[in-house]
Design a protein around this motif. Structure first.
Motif, PDB file in Angstrom:
ATOM      1  N   MET A  35      31.833  39.646  36.656  1.00 45.25           N
ATOM      2  CA  MET A  35      30.698  39.230  37.477  1.00 45.25           C
ATOM      3  C   MET A  35      31.181  38.154  38.442  1.00 45.25           C
ATOM      4  N   PRO A  36      30.958  38.317  39.761  1.00 41.62           N
ATOM      5  CA  PRO A  36      31.577  37.432  40.752  1.00 41.62           C
ATOM      6  C   PRO A  36      31.416  35.928  40.527  1.00 41.62           C
ATOM      7  N   PRO A  37      30.282  35.420  39.986  1.00 37.88           N
ATOM      8  CA  PRO A  37      30.205  33.973  39.769  1.00 37.88           C
ATOM      9  C   PRO A  37      31.282  33.425  38.832  1.00 37.88           C
ATOM     10  N   LEU A  38      31.951  34.295  38.069  1.00 38.67           N
ATOM     11  CA  LEU A  38      33.049  33.832  37.229  1.00 38.67           C
ATOM     12  C   LEU A  38      34.267  33.432  38.059  1.00 38.67           C
ATOM     13  N   LEU A  39      34.313  33.873  39.311  1.00 41.10           N
ATOM     14  CA  LEU A  39      35.448  33.552  40.181  1.00 41.10           C
ATOM     15  C   LEU A  39      35.267  32.142  40.740  1.00 41.10           C
ATOM     16  N   ARG A  40      35.359  31.167  39.855  1.00 41.72           N
ATOM     17  CA  ARG A  40      35.125  29.770  40.206  1.00 41.72           C
ATOM     18  C   ARG A  40      36.464  29.088  40.495  1.00 41.72           C
TER      19      ARG A  40
END
Length: 330
Positions: free
Chosen positions: A72-77
């Motif tokens: 899930m893109p928000p994990l790309l922090r």
């Protein structure tokens, strides 16, 4: 046969001794969903995000033969400390491998890497391959820096060497000129265009001719900008032969359109007229089916708009599944 090349997953848990900056999952009253809490984000995630059995059930219900699942893109922090970013990536990649192991033909998983530390990101790629993952998802910018920046070239060269696939997901830049209400709409188009253009203009596409990259949502506005880029490169309209007297840019190799036709693009652009343009400009051999499932509901049935377009069978078969396997190197 349809391969959904743009779908997402989440880990169903995180280590008890994880740093405080890690995501956490909280129960939701009277619901089987869990609330993902990560920085400012609050996202209710259903069980299909976490459980392989639920994913297969959803595939069967939608008419999907296989999914390419990415974090899930928000994990790309990328704002996390590099060591924490690496630890998070390794945990997410372990979960990705577990989900794929349930049914490797139907759940094809991508991992993630800490792009805030390009050396660590490149160093993690072998472990991704060793886990049996098909490639890696990255965001369209790294803390506001284009993915085509020379800083990231060694990373892409290692991806190419290992034969992994890359999925570039549009993400807002740290400083944006549009309001928050545009984050899921116009920003996706802008960021997709920036990321694809940067791989051409920054020299990555030239340096890595065998790199297999796909962009979410057809790289946003990229396709609309290509004819203008091609004019400045070649001095002609309609992709006619190059006119050196009119060209603005030096002829230093393939045209922007030729480079763009090396990339793949998921066709989740919400309108058959946009898909038709992509087919005409980039080719049916460049497009993939995508859904953003389960963050968004799939069309019912999957690829309903594509099915309605009366594409020649060879084009339909390319978009439905063959291109996905080419992108994945399978």
């Amino acid at each position: 046969m349809i391969v959904d090349a743009h779908a997402h997953f989440l880990p169903g848990s995180y280590p008890h001794d994880a740093p405080e900056c890690f995501p956490r999952l909280e129960p939701i009253a009277d619901s089987s969903a869990l609330l993902l809490v990560f920085g400012q984000m609050r996202f209710p995630a259903t069980q299909v995000f976490f459980e392989a059995e639920k994913r297969i059930e959803a595939q069967e219900a939608s008419g999907v033969a296989a999914e390419v699942i990415s974090p899930m893109p928000p994990l790309l922090r990328y704002d996390l400390p590099a060591a924490d970013g690496l630890a998070l990536a390794q945990h997410v990649n372990d979960v990705a491998a577990e989900l794929s192991a349930h049914d490797p033909e139907r759940i094809i998983a991508l991992g993630m890497v800490p792009m805030q530390d390009p050396d660590a990101a490149a160093g993690e790629l072998q472990a991704i391959k060793d886990r049996g993952l098909a490639g890696v998802e990255i965001a369209s910018n790294i803390l506001g820096r284009s993915i085509g920046d020379e800083t990231f070239l060694p990373f892409f060269q290692e991806v190419e060497r290992l034969g992994l696939a890359v999925f570039v997901h549009a993400m807002p830049a740290p400083i944006d000129r549009l309001p928050m209400s545009a984050m899921g709409t116009y920003v996706v188009g802008i960021e997709g265009m920036y990321s694809a253009a940067s791989l051409i203009l920054g020299g990555t596409a030239a340096a890595c001719p065998d790199l297999r990259v796909s962009f979410s949502h057809a790289a946003g506005g990229f396709a609309m900008s290509l004819p203008r880029a091609n004019y400045f490169w070649g001095g002609s309209w309609n992709e006619e032969p190059r006119d050196p007297e009119r060209a603005v840019m030096p002829d230093d190799g393939p045209s922007p359109l030729e480079y763009a036709r090396r990339f793949y693009y998921d066709s989740m652009v919400f309108d058959r007229r946009a898909i038709r343009y992509l087919v005409d400009l980039l080719g049916a051999d460049r497009l993939l089916v995508g859904s953003d499932f389960p963050a968004m509901l799939r069309e019912d049935p999957i690829a309903r708009t594509l099915r309605s377009m009366d594409l020649p069978d060879d084009q339909w078969q390319d978009i439905a599944h063959r291109n996905a396997y080419r992108w994945l190197g399978r």
